[in-house]
Scaffold this active site. Structure first.
Site, PDB file in Angstrom:
ATOM      1  N   LYS A  73      58.892 -40.683   5.769  1.00 55.50           N
ATOM      2  CA  LYS A  73      57.489 -40.413   6.123  1.00 55.50           C
ATOM      3  C   LYS A  73      57.165 -38.865   6.249  1.00 55.50           C
ATOM      4  O   LYS A  73      56.271 -38.412   5.492  1.00 55.50           O
ATOM      5  CB  LYS A  73      56.890 -41.035   7.535  1.00 55.50           C
ATOM      6  CG  LYS A  73      56.911 -42.285   7.577  1.00 55.50           C
ATOM      7  CD  LYS A  73      56.419 -43.047   8.832  1.00 55.50           C
ATOM      8  CE  LYS A  73      56.275 -44.595   8.668  1.00 55.50           C
ATOM      9  NZ  LYS A  73      56.266 -45.304  10.040  1.00 55.50           N
ATOM     10  N   GLN A 118      57.137 -44.130  16.258  1.00 50.90           N
ATOM     11  CA  GLN A 118      57.703 -45.267  15.394  1.00 50.90           C
ATOM     12  C   GLN A 118      58.114 -46.270  16.611  1.00 50.90           C
ATOM     13  O   GLN A 118      58.779 -46.201  17.498  1.00 50.90           O
ATOM     14  CB  GLN A 118      59.117 -44.464  14.901  1.00 50.90           C
ATOM     15  CG  GLN A 118      59.733 -45.258  13.779  1.00 50.90           C
ATOM     16  CD  GLN A 118      58.854 -45.820  12.390  1.00 50.90           C
ATOM     17  OE1 GLN A 118      57.977 -45.082  12.262  1.00 50.90           O
ATOM     18  NE2 GLN A 118      59.397 -46.999  12.007  1.00 50.90           N
ATOM     19  N   ASP A 142      48.290 -44.904  12.857  1.00 51.41           N
ATOM     20  CA  ASP A 142      48.666 -46.180  12.549  1.00 51.41           C
ATOM     21  C   ASP A 142      47.811 -47.230  12.927  1.00 51.41           C
ATOM     22  O   ASP A 142      47.982 -48.405  12.334  1.00 51.41           O
ATOM     23  CB  ASP A 142      49.894 -46.394  13.601  1.00 51.41           C
ATOM     24  CG  ASP A 142      51.585 -46.211  13.121  1.00 51.41           C
ATOM     25  OD1 ASP A 142      51.521 -46.553  11.888  1.00 51.41           O
ATOM     26  OD2 ASP A 142      52.177 -45.997  13.608  1.00 51.41           O
TER      27      ASP A 142
HETATM   28  N1  GUN Z   1      57.803 -49.583  12.729  1.00 51.85           N
HETATM   29  C1  GUN Z   1      57.852 -50.402  11.509  1.00 51.85           C
HETATM   30  N2  GUN Z   1      56.851 -50.047  10.717  1.00 51.85           N
HETATM   31  C2  GUN Z   1      55.941 -49.057  11.436  1.00 51.85           C
HETATM   32  C3  GUN Z   1      54.823 -48.626  11.125  1.00 51.85           C
HETATM   33  O1  GUN Z   1      54.300 -48.732  10.147  1.00 51.85           O
HETATM   34  N3  GUN Z   1      54.460 -47.636  12.110  1.00 51.85           N
HETATM   35  C4  GUN Z   1      55.360 -47.799  13.406  1.00 51.85           C
HETATM   36  N4  GUN Z   1      54.550 -46.761  14.293  1.00 51.85           N
HETATM   37  N5  GUN Z   1      56.040 -48.052  13.652  1.00 51.85           N
HETATM   38  C5  GUN Z   1      56.667 -48.876  12.716  1.00 51.85           C
END
Ligand code: GUN
Length: 311
Positions: A76, A120, A143
């Site tokens: 990311k 995350q 998110d």
């Molecule tokens: N863990 C796995 N995929 C994601 C996501 O898209 N966002 C977040 N915050 N955690 C994740």
């Protein structure tokens, strides 16, 4: 009048003959679509910076050292740089207390250089993920996981829409055009994917069935789907007979395995080889949904930065 007898024939023999013929499965290329979206975002970031002196900034918070999270977070951050955004990485030890994490979220909420905040998941045991996501300013919740954006996705008008379901929807629209009247089955009811996915498909006027761990005989429902979206994290859950011939199958699952030859590779929730020749369209793992998720995260961060101009 005598009622119709209950249908007991296996689904295969109930289908019209033409749908029993071999199907050439089209693989859905998420990488090319994501690259197009990312190109547009890069141009818009440059314009925003030139006209308003604003560079979109994404804060990514990781707690502990989950190996999968480390890969996702690195990825990311690399993509934000590629489109000219700033990123702010915060890696906290696994021993971090919830109060410390909430204090960091409060500081990021108040920081004008940060337009998007992503914590995350999963978080270490002892930290309540829903309390943390709820603490993120809804205007920075890229998110779309907090209660405000989660609510808006069900009712509209949309706030920041969760990235993976949004990416799946964009791909589905690109593949199928209108989704109106199609039967969509979503397997999984997480806040991250299943629930918002079901809501977005409902807004497209699909008939939506949501299956989850307590659903008896998921396969019997899955095989009725024109659109099957699977997001469970159980590798190899979906076998050939779960798929209606010609259906569009979106595989959101991603699990790292070691092959009998000792090689490491990623697999989805769908047994890919069995879906070939059965599904009409299928997302590969990797390269199907993942790139679209990242593109939608960048889009949400850009949207958050643009909206910050309105005060
Ligand atoms: N863990 C796995 N995929 C994601 C996501 O898209 N966002 C977040 N915050 N955690 C994740």
């Amino acid at each position: 009048m005598t009622p119709d007898p209950i249908e007991t024939r296996p689904i295969e023999t109930r289908l019209p003959v033409e749908t029993r013929l071999p199907i050439e499965t089209r693989l859905i290329d998420g990488r090319a679509h994501a690259a197009r979206l990312t190109g547009e975002i890069r141009d818009e970031v440059a314009r925003l910076s030139e006209r308003h002196g604003v560079i979109p900034g994404l804060a990514v918070v990781q707690v502990g050292s989950n190996p999968a999270s480390e890969v996702y977070v690195r990825n990311k951050i690399a993509h934000t740089g590629d489109v000219g955004m700033r990123s702010f990485a915060h890696v906290l030890p696994g021993s971090t207390r919830q109060s410390e994490l909430l204090a960091l979220v409060a500081a990021l909420n108040a920081d004008p250089a940060v337009h998007g905040i992503l914590v995350q998941l999963p978080l270490p045991t002892g930290i309540d993920a829903s309390a943390v996501t709820a603490a993120i300013d809804p205007a920075k919740d890229v998110d779309g996981l907090g209660p405000m954006n989660g609510g808006r996705v069900t009712r509209g008008p949309h706030g920041l829409v969760p990235c993976t379901p949004r990416g799946c929807l964009l791909r589905l629209r690109a593949e199928l055009g209108t989704l109106k009247g199609l039967h969509a089955v979503v397997v999984g009811k997480s806040n991250l994917v299943g629930r918002p996915m079901a809501q977005l498909l409902l807004q497209e006027e699909c008939t939506v069935t949501v299956c989850h761990a307590a659903t008896p005989d998921v396969g019997a429902l899955a095989c009725l789907a024109d659109i099957l979206v699977v997001a469970t994290g159980h590798k190899g859950l979906v076998r050939r007979d779960w798929i209606k011939p010609g259906a569009t199958v979106i595989d959101v699952g991603i699990t790292r395995i070691t092959t009998p030859e000792g090689r490491s590779r990623l697999v989805g929730d769908v047994v890919h080889e069995e879906a070939l020749g059965r599904a009409g369209r299928l997302t590969p793992v990797p390269g199907g949904v993942g790139p679209m998720t990242i593109a939608c995260l960048l889009r949400n961060t850009l949207t958050a930065a643009e909206r910050s101009l309105d005060g």
